[in-house]
Design a protein around this motif. Structure first.
Motif, PDB file in Angstrom:
ATOM      1  N   VAL A  14       9.544  27.629  23.661  1.00 29.28           N
ATOM      2  CA  VAL A  14       8.769  26.709  24.667  1.00 29.28           C
ATOM      3  C   VAL A  14       9.432  27.069  25.915  1.00 29.28           C
ATOM      4  O   VAL A  14       8.826  27.130  26.721  1.00 29.28           O
ATOM      5  N   ARG A  15      10.831  27.438  25.968  1.00 28.74           N
ATOM      6  CA  ARG A  15      11.532  27.891  27.207  1.00 28.74           C
ATOM      7  C   ARG A  15      10.888  29.166  27.850  1.00 28.74           C
ATOM      8  O   ARG A  15      10.379  29.258  29.005  1.00 28.74           O
ATOM      9  N   ARG A  16      10.550  30.020  27.083  1.00 25.67           N
ATOM     10  CA  ARG A  16      10.003  31.487  27.286  1.00 25.67           C
ATOM     11  C   ARG A  16       8.461  31.279  27.752  1.00 25.67           C
ATOM     12  O   ARG A  16       8.104  31.851  28.799  1.00 25.67           O
ATOM     13  N   GLY A  17       7.768  30.195  27.304  1.00 25.72           N
ATOM     14  CA  GLY A  17       6.509  29.987  27.545  1.00 25.72           C
ATOM     15  C   GLY A  17       6.301  29.289  28.850  1.00 25.72           C
ATOM     16  O   GLY A  17       5.491  29.373  29.819  1.00 25.72           O
ATOM     17  N   ILE A  18       7.538  28.314  29.016  1.00 24.79           N
ATOM     18  CA  ILE A  18       7.583  27.585  30.470  1.00 24.79           C
ATOM     19  C   ILE A  18       7.730  28.657  31.640  1.00 24.79           C
ATOM     20  O   ILE A  18       7.026  28.526  32.601  1.00 24.79           O
ATOM     21  N   ASP A  19       8.575  29.578  31.189  1.00 28.77           N
ATOM     22  CA  ASP A  19       8.729  30.776  32.115  1.00 28.77           C
ATOM     23  C   ASP A  19       7.509  31.471  32.448  1.00 28.77           C
ATOM     24  O   ASP A  19       7.193  31.937  33.568  1.00 28.77           O
ATOM     25  N   ALA A  20       6.896  31.899  31.509  1.00 30.10           N
ATOM     26  CA  ALA A  20       5.480  32.465  31.506  1.00 30.10           C
ATOM     27  C   ALA A  20       4.580  31.795  32.249  1.00 30.10           C
ATOM     28  O   ALA A  20       3.734  32.581  33.468  1.00 30.10           O
ATOM     29  N   TYR A  21       4.556  30.693  32.273  1.00 28.15           N
ATOM     30  CA  TYR A  21       3.366  29.631  32.946  1.00 28.15           C
ATOM     31  C   TYR A  21       3.915  29.730  34.523  1.00 28.15           C
ATOM     32  O   TYR A  21       3.031  29.896  35.335  1.00 28.15           O
ATOM     33  N   ALA A  22       5.361  29.648  34.629  1.00 29.78           N
ATOM     34  CA  ALA A  22       5.813  29.528  35.944  1.00 29.78           C
ATOM     35  C   ALA A  22       5.815  30.571  36.813  1.00 29.78           C
ATOM     36  O   ALA A  22       5.135  30.791  37.848  1.00 29.78           O
ATOM     37  N   ALA A  23       5.659  31.982  35.971  1.00 31.80           N
ATOM     38  CA  ALA A  23       5.528  33.397  36.732  1.00 31.80           C
ATOM     39  C   ALA A  23       3.764  33.273  37.119  1.00 31.80           C
ATOM     40  O   ALA A  23       3.540  34.125  38.080  1.00 31.80           O
ATOM     41  N   GLY A  24       3.136  32.556  36.326  1.00 32.98           N
ATOM     42  CA  GLY A  24       1.647  32.238  36.824  1.00 32.98           C
ATOM     43  C   GLY A  24       1.216  31.382  37.731  1.00 32.98           C
ATOM     44  O   GLY A  24       0.338  31.098  38.172  1.00 32.98           O
ATOM     45  N   GLY A  25       2.216  30.569  38.365  1.00 35.60           N
ATOM     46  CA  GLY A  25       2.307  29.707  39.415  1.00 35.60           C
ATOM     47  C   GLY A  25       1.854  28.308  38.845  1.00 35.60           C
ATOM     48  O   GLY A  25       1.565  27.153  39.380  1.00 35.60           O
ATOM     49  N   VAL A  26       2.149  28.163  37.367  1.00 32.48           N
ATOM     50  CA  VAL A  26       1.836  26.829  36.846  1.00 32.48           C
ATOM     51  C   VAL A  26       3.220  26.306  36.519  1.00 32.48           C
ATOM     52  O   VAL A  26       4.088  26.747  35.667  1.00 32.48           O
ATOM     53  N   THR A  27       3.383  24.691  36.983  1.00 35.92           N
ATOM     54  CA  THR A  27       4.617  23.960  36.415  1.00 35.92           C
ATOM     55  C   THR A  27       4.320  23.505  35.034  1.00 35.92           C
ATOM     56  O   THR A  27       3.437  22.609  34.978  1.00 35.92           O
ATOM     57  N   LEU A  28       5.465  23.531  34.115  1.00 38.34           N
ATOM     58  CA  LEU A  28       5.277  22.899  32.854  1.00 38.34           C
ATOM     59  C   LEU A  28       6.650  22.268  32.554  1.00 38.34           C
ATOM     60  O   LEU A  28       7.552  22.480  33.210  1.00 38.34           O
ATOM     61  N   VAL A  29       6.669  20.973  32.033  1.00 36.16           N
ATOM     62  CA  VAL A  29       7.700  20.196  31.960  1.00 36.16           C
ATOM     63  C   VAL A  29       7.867  19.949  30.406  1.00 36.16           C
ATOM     64  O   VAL A  29       6.840  19.432  29.677  1.00 36.16           O
ATOM     65  N   ALA A  30       8.980  20.116  29.668  1.00 34.09           N
ATOM     66  CA  ALA A  30       8.965  19.821  28.171  1.00 34.09           C
ATOM     67  C   ALA A  30       9.795  18.643  28.056  1.00 34.09           C
ATOM     68  O   ALA A  30      10.915  18.488  28.582  1.00 34.09           O
TER      69      ALA A  30
END
Length: 266
Positions: free
Chosen positions: A202-218
């Motif tokens: 999940v942490r790596r997925g959040i980082d991938a979304y962040a690199a695409g300009g999308v903020t995610l919160v777990a």
């Protein structure tokens, strides 16, 4: 339907959009190369991402049937609708109760472009689409009130939405405002991402979304459960979406990293 066709031309294909990435995971066609690229990147981190997307849709269908059939709810407000993927919420609700009234809400121009697919309901029922931002609950309630009677129970669905809104950005205020407008007997339906089961993926997925300009919160179990304060949780309470009243008991599967739950306002 509110909104205007010119909004369709505002679709930004230069950066991924969560609804389009989700559509790609579900095998849809309403996405672009940039969305597929992020989707494939997420799958390289977590091959189970499409399974999570499918489990989330199945959760929505089960909850909607339960609320229409067992709770007798005939009004549904679905915020963060996403790109239409059949069966849609209104199709599930109206298959149980043909007179069900459903209002969909989203702010993505590509959802507006396909809103016609969301409006094909039963003659006895009503389906409507509102173009609005989830962060403006007052505007949503005002427009939804043209179709829904807020003096009667409403099922409020925020499916896979709140992990795009941080607590500091008003996630709890948003939920509190919407739930505060609901009559007794109404239900809050939530699903949102957690890192409780597979923290590293999940942490790596959040980082991938962040690199695409999308903020995610777990959110943890306790943090997710906090959205239901003052509400009565329906059994089985807060659980991975695949484990919320499953039609078939999953065996030997890692829990999907999305919590789901339904709370009743008494």
């Amino acid at each position: 339907m509110t909104g205007s066709d010119p909004a369709v031309h505002e679709i930004d294909t230069s950066r991924p959009h969560p609804a389009r990435v989700y559509d790609w995971f579900l095998g849809g066609k309403d996405n672009y190369a940039v969305d597929e690229q992020l989707g494939r990147q997420i799958m390289s981190i977590d091959a189970g991402a499409p399974r999570a997307a499918l489990a989330n849709r199945a959760f929505m269908r089960r909850v909607t049937r339960v609320l229409a059939r067992e709770a007798g709810i005939r009004q549904f407000l679905d915020i963060g609708t996403g790109i239409p993927t059949e069966p849609n919420l209104h199709q599930v609700a109206q298959s149980v109760a043909p007179d069900a009234r459903v209002v969909y809400v989203d702010n993505d121009p590509i959802v507006l472009a396909h809103a016609g697919a969301l409006l094909r309901g039963t003659p006895q029922g009503v389906t409507e689409y509102v173009q609005a931002d989830a962060r403006e609950p007052g505007a949503i309630l005002e427009q939804a009130a043209r179709v829904l009677d807020f003096d009667r129970p409403v099922a409020l669905s925020l499916i896979a939405l709140l992990h795009f809104i941080a607590d500091d950005d008003g996630a709890h205020d948003l939920v509190d405002t919407l739930v505060g407008a609901l009559a007794p007997g109404s239900c809050l339906v939530l699903s949102a991402m957690t890192a409780d089961f597979e923290p590293e993926n999940v942490r790596r997925g959040i980082d991938a979304y962040a690199a695409g300009g999308v903020t995610l919160v777990a959110r943890s179990h306790a943090e997710f459960s906090g959205f239901f304060k003052g509400l009565e949780l329906l059994e089985p309470g807060v659980a991975s979406v695949q484990d919320w009243r499953p039609e078939q008991t999953p065996e030997g599967e890692v829990p999907v990293s999305l919590y789901g739950g339904v709370g009743r306002k008494n």
